[in-house]
Design a protein around this motif. Structure first.
Motif, PDB file in Angstrom:
ATOM      1  N   LEU A 183     -57.862  55.307  68.607  1.00 12.40           N
ATOM      2  CA  LEU A 183     -57.388  54.764  67.335  1.00 12.40           C
ATOM      3  C   LEU A 183     -56.712  55.843  66.492  1.00 12.40           C
ATOM      4  CD1 LEU A 183     -60.253  52.330  66.236  1.00 12.40           C
ATOM      5  CD2 LEU A 183     -57.965  51.733  67.024  1.00 12.40           C
ATOM      6  N   GLN A 184     -57.222  57.062  66.556  1.00  9.48           N
ATOM      7  CA  GLN A 184     -56.607  58.155  65.811  1.00  9.48           C
ATOM      8  C   GLN A 184     -55.216  58.478  66.344  1.00  9.48           C
ATOM      9  OE1 GLN A 184     -59.400  61.388  65.892  1.00  9.48           O
ATOM     10  NE2 GLN A 184     -60.768  60.446  64.398  1.00  9.48           N
ATOM     11  N   GLU A 185     -55.036  58.324  67.651  1.00  8.01           N
ATOM     12  CA  GLU A 185     -53.706  58.526  68.232  1.00  8.01           C
ATOM     13  C   GLU A 185     -52.732  57.480  67.713  1.00  8.01           C
ATOM     14  OE1 GLU A 185     -54.315  58.426  72.429  1.00  8.01           O
ATOM     15  OE2 GLU A 185     -55.261  60.411  72.521  1.00  8.01           O
ATOM     16  N   VAL A 186     -53.183  56.234  67.652  1.00  7.55           N
ATOM     17  CA  VAL A 186     -52.343  55.166  67.096  1.00  7.55           C
ATOM     18  C   VAL A 186     -52.069  55.447  65.621  1.00  7.55           C
ATOM     19  CG1 VAL A 186     -52.150  52.696  66.639  1.00  7.55           C
ATOM     20  CG2 VAL A 186     -53.251  53.482  68.730  1.00  7.55           C
ATOM     21  N   GLN A 187     -53.088  55.870  64.895  1.00  9.11           N
ATOM     22  CA  GLN A 187     -52.950  56.169  63.476  1.00  9.11           C
ATOM     23  C   GLN A 187     -51.912  57.268  63.245  1.00  9.11           C
ATOM     24  OE1 GLN A 187     -56.419  57.918  61.651  1.00  9.11           O
ATOM     25  NE2 GLN A 187     -56.010  56.926  59.686  1.00  9.11           N
ATOM     26  N   HIS A 188     -51.939  58.301  64.074  1.00  7.16           N
ATOM     27  CA  HIS A 188     -50.978  59.405  63.939  1.00  7.16           C
ATOM     28  C   HIS A 188     -49.547  58.898  64.129  1.00  7.16           C
ATOM     29  CE1 HIS A 188     -49.270  63.422  64.271  1.00  7.16           C
ATOM     30  NE2 HIS A 188     -48.709  63.062  65.428  1.00  7.16           N
ATOM     31  N   LYS A 189     -49.337  58.024  65.120  1.00  4.09           N
ATOM     32  CA  LYS A 189     -48.000  57.485  65.367  1.00  4.09           C
ATOM     33  C   LYS A 189     -47.545  56.570  64.234  1.00  4.09           C
ATOM     34  CE  LYS A 189     -48.487  57.770  70.396  1.00  4.09           C
ATOM     35  NZ  LYS A 189     -48.620  57.026  71.670  1.00  4.09           N
ATOM     36  N   VAL A 190     -48.484  55.798  63.685  1.00  2.00           N
ATOM     37  CA  VAL A 190     -48.149  54.906  62.564  1.00  2.00           C
ATOM     38  C   VAL A 190     -47.662  55.721  61.374  1.00  2.00           C
ATOM     39  CG1 VAL A 190     -49.140  53.354  60.832  1.00  2.00           C
ATOM     40  CG2 VAL A 190     -49.681  53.026  63.236  1.00  2.00           C
ATOM     41  N   ILE A 191     -48.373  56.806  61.069  1.00  2.00           N
ATOM     42  CA  ILE A 191     -48.008  57.635  59.914  1.00  2.00           C
ATOM     43  C   ILE A 191     -46.718  58.409  60.178  1.00  2.00           C
ATOM     44  CG2 ILE A 191     -48.740  59.602  58.506  1.00  2.00           C
ATOM     45  CD1 ILE A 191     -51.631  58.697  58.962  1.00  2.00           C
ATOM     46  N   THR A 192     -46.607  58.987  61.370  1.00  2.00           N
ATOM     47  CA  THR A 192     -45.437  59.819  61.701  1.00  2.00           C
ATOM     48  C   THR A 192     -44.149  59.002  61.767  1.00  2.00           C
ATOM     49  OG1 THR A 192     -46.859  61.298  63.003  1.00  2.00           O
ATOM     50  CG2 THR A 192     -44.477  61.442  63.380  1.00  2.00           C
ATOM     51  N   ASN A 193     -44.239  57.815  62.378  1.00  2.77           N
ATOM     52  CA  ASN A 193     -43.035  56.994  62.587  1.00  2.77           C
ATOM     53  C   ASN A 193     -42.853  55.914  61.525  1.00  2.77           C
ATOM     54  OD1 ASN A 193     -42.533  58.422  65.004  1.00  2.77           O
ATOM     55  ND2 ASN A 193     -43.921  57.071  66.134  1.00  2.77           N
ATOM     56  N   HIS A 194     -43.717  55.916  60.507  1.00  2.00           N
ATOM     57  CA  HIS A 194     -43.618  54.950  59.402  1.00  2.00           C
ATOM     58  C   HIS A 194     -43.587  53.509  59.936  1.00  2.00           C
ATOM     59  CE1 HIS A 194     -42.818  58.353  56.773  1.00  2.00           C
ATOM     60  NE2 HIS A 194     -41.843  58.734  57.589  1.00  2.00           N
ATOM     61  N   LEU A 195     -44.503  53.210  60.858  1.00  2.00           N
ATOM     62  CA  LEU A 195     -44.555  51.870  61.442  1.00  2.00           C
ATOM     63  C   LEU A 195     -45.167  50.876  60.463  1.00  2.00           C
ATOM     64  CD1 LEU A 195     -45.800  52.803  65.032  1.00  2.00           C
ATOM     65  CD2 LEU A 195     -43.453  52.588  64.203  1.00  2.00           C
ATOM     66  N   ARG A 196     -44.709  49.610  60.549  1.00  5.56           N
ATOM     67  CA  ARG A 196     -45.176  48.574  59.631  1.00  5.56           C
ATOM     68  C   ARG A 196     -45.993  47.529  60.377  1.00  5.56           C
ATOM     69  NH1 ARG A 196     -41.675  45.672  55.708  1.00  5.56           N
ATOM     70  NH2 ARG A 196     -41.109  44.533  57.594  1.00  5.56           N
ATOM     71  N   TRP A 197     -47.102  47.127  59.747  1.00  5.88           N
ATOM     72  CA  TRP A 197     -47.950  46.075  60.309  1.00  5.88           C
ATOM     73  C   TRP A 197     -47.293  44.707  60.191  1.00  5.88           C
ATOM     74  CZ3 TRP A 197     -52.239  45.776  63.222  1.00  5.88           C
ATOM     75  CH2 TRP A 197     -52.943  46.973  63.451  1.00  5.88           C
ATOM     76  N   MET A 198     -46.412  44.540  59.211  1.00  2.00           N
ATOM     77  CA  MET A 198     -45.733  43.254  59.063  1.00  2.00           C
ATOM     78  C   MET A 198     -44.852  42.967  60.275  1.00  2.00           C
ATOM     79  SD  MET A 198     -46.929  41.974  56.360  1.00  2.00           S
ATOM     80  CE  MET A 198     -45.887  40.525  56.355  1.00  2.00           C
ATOM     81  N   ASP A 199     -44.290  44.016  60.899  1.00  2.00           N
ATOM     82  CA  ASP A 199     -43.506  43.828  62.119  1.00  2.00           C
ATOM     83  C   ASP A 199     -44.403  43.372  63.268  1.00  2.00           C
ATOM     84  OD1 ASP A 199     -41.258  44.673  60.760  1.00  2.00           O
ATOM     85  OD2 ASP A 199     -41.522  46.774  61.334  1.00  2.00           O
ATOM     86  N   VAL A 200     -45.623  43.920  63.289  1.00  6.14           N
ATOM     87  CA  VAL A 200     -46.579  43.512  64.317  1.00  6.14           C
ATOM     88  C   VAL A 200     -46.930  42.041  64.150  1.00  6.14           C
ATOM     89  CG1 VAL A 200     -48.922  43.855  65.195  1.00  6.14           C
ATOM     90  CG2 VAL A 200     -47.537  45.826  64.543  1.00  6.14           C
ATOM     91  N   GLU A 201     -47.219  41.641  62.913  1.00  6.76           N
ATOM     92  CA  GLU A 201     -47.580  40.253  62.640  1.00  6.76           C
ATOM     93  C   GLU A 201     -46.451  39.316  63.037  1.00  6.76           C
ATOM     94  OE1 GLU A 201     -49.694  37.875  59.010  1.00  6.76           O
ATOM     95  OE2 GLU A 201     -47.981  39.116  58.497  1.00  6.76           O
ATOM     96  N   SER A 202     -45.222  39.695  62.714  1.00  7.11           N
ATOM     97  CA  SER A 202     -44.075  38.863  63.049  1.00  7.11           C
ATOM     98  C   SER A 202     -43.897  38.759  64.555  1.00  7.11           C
ATOM     99  CB  SER A 202     -42.809  39.451  62.409  1.00  7.11           C
ATOM    100  OG  SER A 202     -41.668  38.713  62.789  1.00  7.11           O
ATOM    101  N   ALA A 203     -44.083  39.889  65.251  1.00  7.21           N
ATOM    102  CA  ALA A 203     -43.920  39.896  66.704  1.00  7.21           C
ATOM    103  C   ALA A 203     -44.976  39.026  67.380  1.00  7.21           C
ATOM    104  CB  ALA A 203     -44.002  41.328  67.225  1.00  7.21           C
ATOM    105  N   LEU A 204     -46.219  39.097  66.897  1.00  8.46           N
ATOM    106  CA  LEU A 204     -47.296  38.306  67.485  1.00  8.46           C
ATOM    107  C   LEU A 204     -47.116  36.826  67.200  1.00  8.46           C
ATOM    108  CD1 LEU A 204     -50.365  40.595  66.673  1.00  8.46           C
ATOM    109  CD2 LEU A 204     -49.340  40.203  68.913  1.00  8.46           C
TER     110      LEU A 204
END
Length: 451
Positions: free
Chosen positions: A151-172
């Motif tokens: 989870l920390q690896e995912v967290q690091h990528k989310v912060i570094t790449n400025h990923l959005r959860w709204m994109d995840v929700e839309s994709a799902l």
């Protein structure tokens, strides 16, 4: 004339156009504010989840760090484990993961929560942590560390790449592949690794929460639709002219059953039967129930008579509720003066004429034993156990009862009914040790009246 009209319409059209643009801008701003709020909520829940998984790993380490004979520290650390896993479960539920396979991780956290809670509240003097449980704790410590790291690896990528959860929700939601699937892939990886963990022996107290009731212990050979047709006509008792329609359910599964619908002149009765042994599970008469004319006292007698006619003897009523013009009664088997709560049947009676309109016996069907249960005599007397009650409890009755405890084991108890703090309670105290096995408040549901 046209100049006059244009002089009036042009400013009016301009005003409407400007108004539409302002309204659209405000709507867009409000939409963006809602999306931003949702995104912030998702981000906070995700980062809190990562933090609590790290905390869980550390707290499990605290349990292993102290002596196996420790009492206070084990209790404190396991209580913290239960609290942290409950928070992690809540945070998972706040993320848009409904369509994402994450069930193995959720089940893993749920089992840790139940295991730690049941281990934290027990008496360590009589039941210290066993070698098997210590082995489980070591495995949980290792596994939680791996989940935390992922989870920390995912967290690091989310912060570094400025990923959005709204994109995840839309994709799902649209079942389309997002431009950056880092979050989705990360959670899938976590769940896949969790599913590969060896199954632990959680013990009966935790296993009983997840084990589905087995039907393998049902006696009797499989019955045919024609057998069910004859049984349904007998149970419905709607006359020789009644018509029967039988449907087979769950074919090829462990839970095969039949549904029989019997149509009479004025009534329709629907019943469910097990395929193995042809045992009646439920009964429903859809007749219109009129104004109440029968008292609850008379209705419970008629409910008992209904059970006897259907072949259920030695049944004793233990609770009664009234819902408008209907009475609901719970019966359990009585063996040598002991109430057998696992063998439970519920009967619904119309208070217009006292005839049964509903019946549910799945607990009885699955728990009933043809031979009487072996019930040992209580080691403690009624007077000895009564001393362990709250002195403020105003006792109204007592009786011996066999119940299932938190570990799914049948235990003999003294059941006490009484009042305290303005409410009614049932308390079940172990007949051998005097320990409280269960306490339940007797509530009156909305629209219901207690007998």
């Amino acid at each position: 004339m046209y100049k006059r009209m244009s002089a009036v319409l042009f400013p009016l059209t301009l005003i409407l156009l400007i108004g539409a643009l302002v309204w659209g801008y405000q709507e867009n701003q409000e939409k963006n504010a809602v999306l931003l709020k949702a995104e912030n909520q998702y981000q906070r829940s995700f980062h809190d989840l990562s933090y609590h998984m790290e905390r869980l790993h550390g707290e499990l380490g605290n349990v292993l760090a102290v002596s196996s004979t420790s009492d206070g520290m084990h209790r404190k650390s396991l209580t913290n484990v239960w609290r942290i896993t409950s928070q992690a479960q809540s945070e998972i539920n706040q993320l848009p993961l409904t369509l994402l396979p994450f069930s193995k991780t959720e089940e893993f956290l749920s089992k840790i929560s139940n295991f730690s809670y049941k281990a934290a509240v027990r008496d360590y003097k009589t039941k210290p942590i066993s070698d098997g449980e210590m082995k489980n704790l070591k495995a949980l410590y290792k596994n939680s560390g791996e989940i935390s790291k992922n989870l920390q690896e995912v967290q690091h990528k989310v912060i570094t790449n400025h990923l959005r959860w709204m994109d995840v929700e839309s994709a799902l939601a649209t079942e389309k592949k997002a431009e950056d699937n880092t979050i989705i892939d990360g959670f899938k990886t976590v769940d896949k690794r969790v599913s590969a963990y060896p199954e632990l022996n959680w013990g009966p107290s935790v296993a009983s929460v997840y084990n589905k009731r087995a039907v393998k212990k049902l006696n009797g050979p499989p019955v045919s639709p024609e057998d069910i047709r004859r049984k349904a006509l007998k149970y419905a008792d709607l006359g020789s002219g009644a018509k029967v329609h039988v449907t087979e359910n769950g074919k090829g599964t462990e839970w095969e059953s039949y549904t029989a619908t019997v149509s009479g002149a004025n009534e329709i009765v629907s019943m469910d039967f097990t395929k193995k042994g042809g045992l009646l599970i439920s009964y429903h008469n859809d007749r219109e129930v009129g104004a109440p004319k029968v008292s609850m006292d008379d209705a419970v007698v008629k409910a008992g008579e209904f059970l006897k006619r259907k072949g259920y003897s030695n049944m004793t009523p233990v609770s009664a509720d009234r819902y408008g013009n209907m009475g609901n009664f719970t019966f359990v088997t009585k063996q040598n003066g002991v109430l057998i709560y696992p063998e439970k049947i519920t009967v619904r009676v119309g208070l217009d004429n006292g005839h049964a309109t509903g019946f549910q016996s799945s607990d009885y069907v699955n728990e009933h034993q043809e031979k009487n249960r072996k019930i040992t005599k209580p080691r403690m007397s009624l007077a000895e156990v009564r001393k362990k009650l709250n002195p403020d409890l105003r006792e109204t009755y007592n009786r011996l009862a066999l119940i299932e405890n938190d570990e799914g084991q049948e235990v003999l108890t003294y059941e006490f009914g009484g009042r305290i703090n303005g409410s009614k309670y049932r308390l079940y105290l172990n007949a051998d040790t005097g320990i409280e096995e269960s306490v339940e408040e007797i509530r009156t549901p909305s629209g219901a009246q207690k007998k």
